[in-house]
Scaffold this motif. Sequence first.
Motif, PDB file in Angstrom:
ATOM      1  N   UNK A  31       4.889  52.022   1.766  1.00 48.25           N
ATOM      2  CA  UNK A  31       5.648  53.272   1.674  1.00 48.25           C
ATOM      3  C   UNK A  31       5.486  54.099   2.949  1.00 48.25           C
ATOM      4  N   UNK A  32       4.282  54.102   3.522  1.00 44.17           N
ATOM      5  CA  UNK A  32       4.046  54.859   4.755  1.00 44.17           C
ATOM      6  C   UNK A  32       4.855  54.287   5.915  1.00 44.17           C
ATOM      7  N   UNK A  33       4.859  52.956   6.046  1.00 44.52           N
ATOM      8  CA  UNK A  33       5.594  52.338   7.150  1.00 44.52           C
ATOM      9  C   UNK A  33       7.102  52.534   6.982  1.00 44.52           C
ATOM     10  N   UNK A  94       0.019  60.169   5.889  1.00 42.94           N
ATOM     11  CA  UNK A  94      -1.010  60.526   4.921  1.00 42.94           C
ATOM     12  C   UNK A  94      -1.885  59.349   4.538  1.00 42.94           C
ATOM     13  N   UNK A  95      -1.417  58.120   4.803  1.00 43.43           N
ATOM     14  CA  UNK A  95      -2.265  56.945   4.568  1.00 43.43           C
ATOM     15  C   UNK A  95      -3.567  57.073   5.348  1.00 43.43           C
ATOM     16  N   UNK A 147      -2.790  51.268  13.314  1.00 43.31           N
ATOM     17  CA  UNK A 147      -1.518  50.755  12.810  1.00 43.31           C
ATOM     18  C   UNK A 147      -0.445  51.829  12.719  1.00 43.31           C
ATOM     19  N   UNK A 148      -0.725  52.925  12.020  1.00 44.67           N
ATOM     20  CA  UNK A 148       0.314  53.920  11.793  1.00 44.67           C
ATOM     21  C   UNK A 148       0.719  54.634  13.088  1.00 44.67           C
ATOM     22  N   UNK A 149      -0.242  54.864  13.964  1.00 46.61           N
ATOM     23  CA  UNK A 149       0.080  55.497  15.247  1.00 46.61           C
ATOM     24  C   UNK A 149       1.047  54.638  16.038  1.00 46.61           C
ATOM     25  N   UNK A 154       6.565  52.825  17.814  1.00 45.92           N
ATOM     26  CA  UNK A 154       7.556  51.748  17.888  1.00 45.92           C
ATOM     27  C   UNK A 154       8.825  52.114  17.129  1.00 45.92           C
ATOM     28  N   UNK A 155       8.685  52.804  16.014  1.00 43.39           N
ATOM     29  CA  UNK A 155       9.866  53.226  15.247  1.00 43.39           C
ATOM     30  C   UNK A 155      10.733  54.176  16.079  1.00 43.39           C
TER      31      UNK A 155
END
Length: 595
Positions: A31-33, A94-95, A147-149, A154-155
């Motif tokens: 969901x975060x990605x 928030x992950x 990962x999220x950073x 990249x997004x």
Amino acid sequence: MSATRPQITPLRETWRQLMASARSRAPRLRASLIGLGISAALQGLALACLIPLFQALIPTAHHPSADWQAALPWLLLMTGLMLASMLLCWRAQGFDYRGDMVDNTHELRTELGEQLRRIPLEQVQDKRAGEVNATLLGSVDENLSYLLTIANMMAHALITPVVVALAVLCFDWRMGLILLLVFPLLIPLYRWRRPAFGRGMRMLADAQQRTSADILEYVQGLPVLRAACCAGIQAERLQASFKHLETIQTVGQQKGAKPNLILATVMEMAVLLVVFTGAWLVTQGTLDVAILAALMVIVVRFGEPLATFVLYAKVIDLIEAALGRINAMLRIEPLPQILPAQVPQSFEVVFEGVSFSHAQASKPTLQALDARLPACSLTALVGPSGSGKTTLTRLLMRHADPQAGRITIGGVDVRAIEPERLNALISVVFQDVYLFDDTILANIRMARPEASDEEVGAAARTAHCHDFISRLPEGYATRVGDIGGRLSGGERQRISIARAMLKDAPIVILDEPTAALDTESEVAVQGAIDALVRDRTVIVVAHRLSTIAAADQILVIDGGRVVEAGRHGEMLADNGRYARMWQAQQSAKNWHAGR
């Protein structure tokens, strides 16, 4: 012959592995990605609003003054889309902020720890402690920490420009098409550099594991190295490991500098091509200057993210390397369990045609070995170094399984006994005692965690260690130091015997526990052993034959086979292999005495 081209792991496979590594938190991570992707798309729509906004504000021949009434809705829409993008991005990350990532890494480390308990100990012993440590700590952290950073970067470097390009099609199909042709350049450029990135990351990960193992080995062995005046020599080996790591990092930077510069230049030139094309169309009178002005703002916004996208993607290979090490550990199969599980009712130990070879050995360690160890008896295993004595005891404890034959306890194949129950049946006193950096009380109690303080004290008294413990500043609450380094060899040995006493297992393995002790310590330890082995099935791996003269049976092992068996007196009378070993040790003792 042409070199084999490095395999590129498909991104969908990386996604699958990543979701699998997220375990119970995979839905939240997914969901975060996805949220980051939607956030990037909203930002693209917000930036596309610049075109109608500029069309309303920039004077042209058709409307010589700014039309704020027409611009206001687009300004509000752009602001709303930007706020929605920021809010969604904040919620998606928030992950990290909620602690899901920390919980995930804890869950993954716990699973790896449980896997260490299940896999054959022989395979664990083939790995250096620092390498296992690097997998449990470094690999798990590398798996998710960035990962999220990186996903967010990249997004915004991929999704946002594509959404803008699609939106530009609605205003001018030519500029929109140019943008759609420019942005996909990232894909072949990324595929060009990814094999090198992947190879470099794997080499770097291997070098870091090696360095971690060398550091741990050096620190743990420092007292021995200093005593042997080898601290400097070993430090040179450690420095060589550091140098190797530095070389890998330097080569990676040097080899990556030119391609990375090319990538950045290509993307910058592509962005400039968009601007020049738009300017040319404006001079031809076929493109609204407001569209060009908006595109200039947009491409300036995307210039740096597009140029550095491939460098962001490099972290994917770091994550893949970490996932590879984690999965390699988790793929190790535990020893098979014969079902239904059985529980032995007696404790006679039998080896039937047991053959075993270590994975890297050039010849078998045990070859069709047969032996019967009666219940409540003391059996001594003697023979030259490397003959298979210790391997025999490790197979009984199921550190590995023999390639042929079987081992039974009370007629039950050890492969049919549940691992926890098998561990409960056997106590081991090693020659090299390992104590944990905890209190004496905790080190003894680990044999039976539910034991009371009184039961621990009783075991310590029986093992002849209560007196020296009582003399310590904090008694049973005294910490023993790393590997028990604050205690003498005899004290450590007696604590290990107290641990075995508290466990109260029906089978006891003694791996020459008095071999490295002085005479006074040996007397105390021998008294503790006499109490430990009473009414138990005892196996002694012996090097000094004088310590096992009273054994119920002695097995002479050589070349992986039992070459002689019997009692001490009988075997001396037979004048065979055992008698020659006895005479050689007696001669050595008399030679020392006569010096």
